[in-house]
Design an enzyme around this catalytic site. Sequence first.
Site: not given
Length: 240
Positions: A82, A84, A144, A147, A180
Amino acid sequence: MSRVAVVTGGTRGIGRAISEALKEQGHTVIANYGGNDEKARQFTAETGIAAHKWDVGDHEACLEGCAKVSEEVGPVGIVVNNAGITRDGTLHKMSYDDWHEVMRINLGGCFNMAKACFPGMRERKWGRIVNIGSINGQAGQYGQVNYAAAKSGIHGFTKALAQEGARVGVTVNAIAPGYIDTDMVAAVPEPVLEKIVAKIPVGRLGEAGEIARGVSFLCSEEAGFVTGSTMSINGGQHMY
Ligand code: CAA
């Protein structure tokens, strides 16, 4: 059955919700974290879940960290990759360091953790690896390239390793969260975020617990036939 689960970046945000959900499922959870000691101490005090510090982008640190976990609480059966970071910026303003650091941690971390734990899972003929990708790895996102490339790489990594794990009882899946309600998303400039939320059909940001429930399912005994899949949890923002 109770397993040992390692959740990287497991003390904050989505990772914290995953650590708590796996504990709730009866597993012994170790939450890895990279930097924020104070938040980690607070997390352990509030949840009773042990937090271990190492940099997931550092290969040797992952091998050592996971070996220590195995010695202390037993062999690792579940890994949730998870951890990051973001270093957003348009390409013409992005430094090589912004590129490299995101690749090293977000994608390199998955390789490092799998190298540390997958061999033992193969030997024991049981394992669950869940990699946290992103809607922005599926669809791309302005500002991004680093990413999106790393998260897109996670989806390829997942499908390749799933093929290697399938015959030996190890499932490898990805979850692609949308936007989120976490510190990471809160860092997006307000006017930009407003435009993004306006494009989410469900009409709101997601909650960390909504990702964690997906992870819990993929880590369960019952999910043994689910491998190489990507579960998109994004409020309908990108239907992939
Ligand atoms: N598409 C097209 N053009 C866009 C655009 C888009 N999506 N977003 C911005 N632009 C345009 C702007 O309109 C602006 O144009 P004008 O100068 O003509 O008005 C130009 O690009 C520059 O925009 P900014 O002023 O925002 O430029 P900046 O250099 O200050 O910032 C940025 C650029 C850092 C990329 C900023 O826009 C930003 O932070 N964007 C959000 C990126 C994002 O969504 N990150 C997700 C983080 S959360 C996460 O990653 C979790 C997950 O998995 C979902």
